[in-house]
Design a protein around this motif. Structure first.
Motif, PDB file in Angstrom:
ATOM      1  N   LEU A  91      37.490  -1.643  16.999  1.00 55.19           N
ATOM      2  CA  LEU A  91      37.662  -1.691  18.455  1.00 55.19           C
ATOM      3  C   LEU A  91      38.336  -0.413  18.955  1.00 55.19           C
ATOM      4  CD1 LEU A  91      37.383  -3.281  21.079  1.00 55.19           C
ATOM      5  CD2 LEU A  91      39.579  -4.389  20.552  1.00 55.19           C
ATOM      6  N   HIS A  92      39.315   0.047  18.215  1.00 54.71           N
ATOM      7  CA  HIS A  92      40.035   1.284  18.530  1.00 54.71           C
ATOM      8  C   HIS A  92      39.072   2.470  18.592  1.00 54.71           C
ATOM      9  CE1 HIS A  92      42.692   4.723  17.570  1.00 54.71           C
ATOM     10  NE2 HIS A  92      41.996   4.897  16.470  1.00 54.71           N
ATOM     11  N   GLU A  93      38.202   2.585  17.589  1.00 55.87           N
ATOM     12  CA  GLU A  93      37.273   3.710  17.528  1.00 55.87           C
ATOM     13  C   GLU A  93      36.190   3.611  18.600  1.00 55.87           C
ATOM     14  OE1 GLU A  93      37.862   4.535  12.726  1.00 55.87           O
ATOM     15  OE2 GLU A  93      36.012   3.607  13.466  1.00 55.87           O
ATOM     16  N   PHE A  94      35.682   2.402  18.828  1.00 52.91           N
ATOM     17  CA  PHE A  94      34.631   2.243  19.832  1.00 52.91           C
ATOM     18  C   PHE A  94      35.171   2.422  21.250  1.00 52.91           C
ATOM     19  CE2 PHE A  94      31.802   0.718  16.560  1.00 52.91           C
ATOM     20  CZ  PHE A  94      30.548   1.087  17.053  1.00 52.91           C
ATOM     21  N   SER A  95      36.443   2.143  21.454  1.00 54.97           N
ATOM     22  CA  SER A  95      37.014   2.381  22.785  1.00 54.97           C
ATOM     23  C   SER A  95      37.036   3.874  23.093  1.00 54.97           C
ATOM     24  CB  SER A  95      38.420   1.784  22.881  1.00 54.97           C
ATOM     25  OG  SER A  95      39.358   2.515  22.099  1.00 54.97           O
ATOM     26  N   PHE A  96      37.254   4.699  22.062  1.00 51.78           N
ATOM     27  CA  PHE A  96      37.178   6.153  22.259  1.00 51.78           C
ATOM     28  C   PHE A  96      35.736   6.591  22.496  1.00 51.78           C
ATOM     29  CE2 PHE A  96      36.398  10.350  20.283  1.00 51.78           C
ATOM     30  CZ  PHE A  96      37.071  11.132  21.215  1.00 51.78           C
ATOM     31  N   LEU A  97      34.805   5.981  21.750  1.00 52.13           N
ATOM     32  CA  LEU A  97      33.393   6.309  21.941  1.00 52.13           C
ATOM     33  C   LEU A  97      32.994   6.049  23.400  1.00 52.13           C
ATOM     34  CD1 LEU A  97      30.816   7.158  20.312  1.00 52.13           C
ATOM     35  CD2 LEU A  97      30.311   4.726  20.109  1.00 52.13           C
ATOM     36  N   TRP A  98      33.430   4.919  23.946  1.00 52.22           N
ATOM     37  CA  TRP A  98      33.111   4.576  25.330  1.00 52.22           C
ATOM     38  C   TRP A  98      33.762   5.554  26.295  1.00 52.22           C
ATOM     39  CZ3 TRP A  98      36.684   3.118  29.107  1.00 52.22           C
ATOM     40  CH2 TRP A  98      36.110   2.763  30.348  1.00 52.22           C
ATOM     41  N   SER A  99      35.064   5.790  26.149  1.00 51.89           N
ATOM     42  CA  SER A  99      35.775   6.624  27.124  1.00 51.89           C
ATOM     43  C   SER A  99      35.316   8.078  27.061  1.00 51.89           C
ATOM     44  CB  SER A  99      37.291   6.537  26.915  1.00 51.89           C
ATOM     45  OG  SER A  99      37.669   7.089  25.671  1.00 51.89           O
ATOM     46  N   SER A 100      34.947   8.549  25.865  1.00 49.83           N
ATOM     47  CA  SER A 100      34.507   9.941  25.748  1.00 49.83           C
ATOM     48  C   SER A 100      33.110  10.152  26.319  1.00 49.83           C
ATOM     49  CB  SER A 100      34.558  10.395  24.283  1.00 49.83           C
ATOM     50  OG  SER A 100      33.659   9.658  23.474  1.00 49.83           O
ATOM     51  N   SER A 101      32.365   9.058  26.527  1.00 47.62           N
ATOM     52  CA  SER A 101      31.034   9.200  27.138  1.00 47.62           C
ATOM     53  C   SER A 101      31.144   9.806  28.534  1.00 47.62           C
ATOM     54  CB  SER A 101      30.325   7.845  27.205  1.00 47.62           C
ATOM     55  OG  SER A 101      30.975   6.967  28.124  1.00 47.62           O
ATOM     56  N   PHE A 102      32.282   9.600  29.197  1.00 45.83           N
ATOM     57  CA  PHE A 102      32.492  10.156  30.525  1.00 45.83           C
ATOM     58  C   PHE A 102      32.740  11.670  30.486  1.00 45.83           C
ATOM     59  CE2 PHE A 102      33.360   5.669  30.930  1.00 45.83           C
ATOM     60  CZ  PHE A 102      32.774   5.341  32.139  1.00 45.83           C
ATOM     61  N   ARG A 103      33.003  12.193  29.289  1.00 46.96           N
ATOM     62  CA  ARG A 103      33.092  13.644  29.118  1.00 46.96           C
ATOM     63  C   ARG A 103      31.711  14.236  28.801  1.00 46.96           C
ATOM     64  NH1 ARG A 103      37.678  15.116  31.579  1.00 46.96           N
ATOM     65  NH2 ARG A 103      39.558  14.313  30.587  1.00 46.96           N
ATOM     66  N   TRP A 104      30.924  13.495  28.014  1.00 44.75           N
ATOM     67  CA  TRP A 104      29.646  14.017  27.553  1.00 44.75           C
ATOM     68  C   TRP A 104      28.600  14.091  28.670  1.00 44.75           C
ATOM     69  CZ3 TRP A 104      28.615  16.656  23.377  1.00 44.75           C
ATOM     70  CH2 TRP A 104      29.434  16.523  22.260  1.00 44.75           C
ATOM     71  N   LEU A 105      28.577  13.095  29.544  1.00 47.80           N
ATOM     72  CA  LEU A 105      27.541  13.065  30.577  1.00 47.80           C
ATOM     73  C   LEU A 105      27.582  14.302  31.477  1.00 47.80           C
ATOM     74  CD1 LEU A 105      25.170  11.436  31.640  1.00 47.80           C
ATOM     75  CD2 LEU A 105      26.774  10.232  33.162  1.00 47.80           C
TER      76      LEU A 105
END
Length: 412
Positions: A91-105
């Motif tokens: 959950l910890h790692e996937f929460s970063f995956l989700w939040s970092s998507s706002f940097r990638w887009l």
């Protein structure tokens, strides 16, 4: 790729000001690239490791930008559990995956990065890097600091075979889609090749050390006064992450066998998921000869390392060649004598033996650890310490390692 200044993006959970582990090396890598004149950006999380607690000055921040050492750092909020287990870590790692998507887009619509370096673990954040490389035709490097799935399987942190099989397939896909794969040791390289990856795309990028900053210094300049330890007593030091991979519970039992030696001190410095458990175990056993201290600031690292007569570099048997203990580089540079747990035939074992720069010990064995400590207590370790420093100067110099790394990339 031509030999020219580049726009470089580094993507990973851990970053400076984390003082140990992956974040330390990623931060130093980014700063070094910037010093060479490259335009460097980092997509990362709020610093939290090894305490597993977001650092005070970053609490309450969401998507946050800062510039350190001419590196543009784009931080993302994420979930950090107080107590770690396999489900919470995912959950910890996937929460970063989700939040970092706002940097990638937004990055897809901005000026192209020439080079994207994804820091593993976790391996699956590499999907964003891969998607970006498709649209932007950028060079993609996956840097493997830790073979996370192998370690999770071998350390029985994840036992669902179906889930493991899916994860191994996804990992293989991402490795194959990378232009280059860099990793720390020959043992890790061999394991990556066995996953079906061509040797020609694998680059060695071992962890390094600042040999000018971390160097041998006298005991009277160490932290012995701060720790209230007499100059002539013996200090056995463990410094760094206190997690499952280290198998530190057996050290509690070994330290108990030296309770009668008032001149031998076990010093535990650091943080991690198992620290509270270890402190409770030591307290229950009445180990007055074992003291716990928080992680020390980086500027104190040389004086901390100079405090020890004997250093402990411990990890479980199944972690051999899956992780390279990052603390070892500093110990070698400081000219320290380390007891190193390593499996016969592993690259770590061969390096220690061939260069006579430490005392080897069978992993996960109380008896073997006690025997190794006894050897260190009785043996003249002067030559080991000289060999350790010599090895660091020759093989672990940061400038040499990163210059070679960039040369190999540019050559291709």
């Amino acid at each position: 790729m031509d030999k020219k200044l580049m726009r470089i993006l580094i993507y990973g959970i851990n970053y400076y000001p984390e003082l140990t582990g992956i974040g330390k090396y990623t931060g130093e890598m980014a700063s070094w690239f910037a010093q060479q004149g490259h335009d460097v950006s980092v997509f990362t999380a709020m610093p939290y490791y090894p305490e597993w607690e977001i650092h005070k000055q970053y609490r309450g921040k969401l998507w946050y930008k800062e510039v350190i050492d001419n590196v543009k750092i784009y931080r993302c909020p994420f979930y950090v559990p107080k107590r770690i287990n396999s489900k919470k870590r995912i959950l910890h790692e996937f929460s970063f995956l989700w939040s970092s998507s706002f940097r990638w887009l937004p990055a897809l619509f901005k000026k192209r990065f020439d080079l994207v370096i994804t820091i593993n673990p976790p391996f699956y954040i590499g999907f964003f890097s891969y998607i970006y490389s498709i649209f932007k035709k950028t060079v993609l490097i996956t840097h493997v600091q830790d073979l996370q799935i192998d370690a999770a399987k071998n350390l029985e942190m994840l036992s669902n075979q179906e889930a493991l099989n899916i994860m191994f397939k996804l990992e293989k896909f991402l490795l194959r889609k990378s232009d280059f794969i860099s990793t720390l040791t020959l043992g890790m390289k061999e394991r990556i090749i066995k996953k079906g990856i061509g040797e020609s795309k694998i680059i060695m990028l071992p962890n390094w050390v600042d040999t000018d900053f971390i160097k041998p210094i006298p005991k009277d300049q160490s932290l012995r006064n701060q720790f209230n330890i007499p100059i002539n007593d013996t200090v056995i030091l463990y410094s760094g992450n206190m997690g499952k991979k280290q198998g530190l519970d057996l050290l509690i039992n070994v330290a108990g066998q030296y309770k009668y030696r008032s001149d031998v001190h076990f010093i535990m410095v650091g943080a991690g998921a198992e620290k509270d458990n270890l402190e409770n175990m030591a307290r229950e056993k009445g180990l007055s000869n074992m003291k716990f201290y928080p992680l020390q600031p980086y500027e104190k690292l040389p004086t901390l390392l100079a405090t020890a007569d004997i250093h402990l570099v411990l990890q479980k048997k199944d972690a051999s060649d899956l992780v390279m203990p990052s603390k070892l580089t500093g110990i070698l540079s400081a000219g320290g004598c380390a007891i190193v747990t390593a499996v016969l035939g592993s690259s770590l074992y061969e390096d220690i033996r061939n260069h006579d720069m430490g005392i080897l010990c069978e992993p996960e064995s109380e008896q073997a650890l006690k025997e190794a400590i006894n050897i260190a207590l009785l043996r003249d370790t002067t030559q080991i310490k000289k060999n350790a420093r010599k090895y660091a100067e020759r093989y672990l110099n940061k400038d040499k390692i990163l210059t070679s790394f960039m040369s190999l990339i540019n050559k291709n």
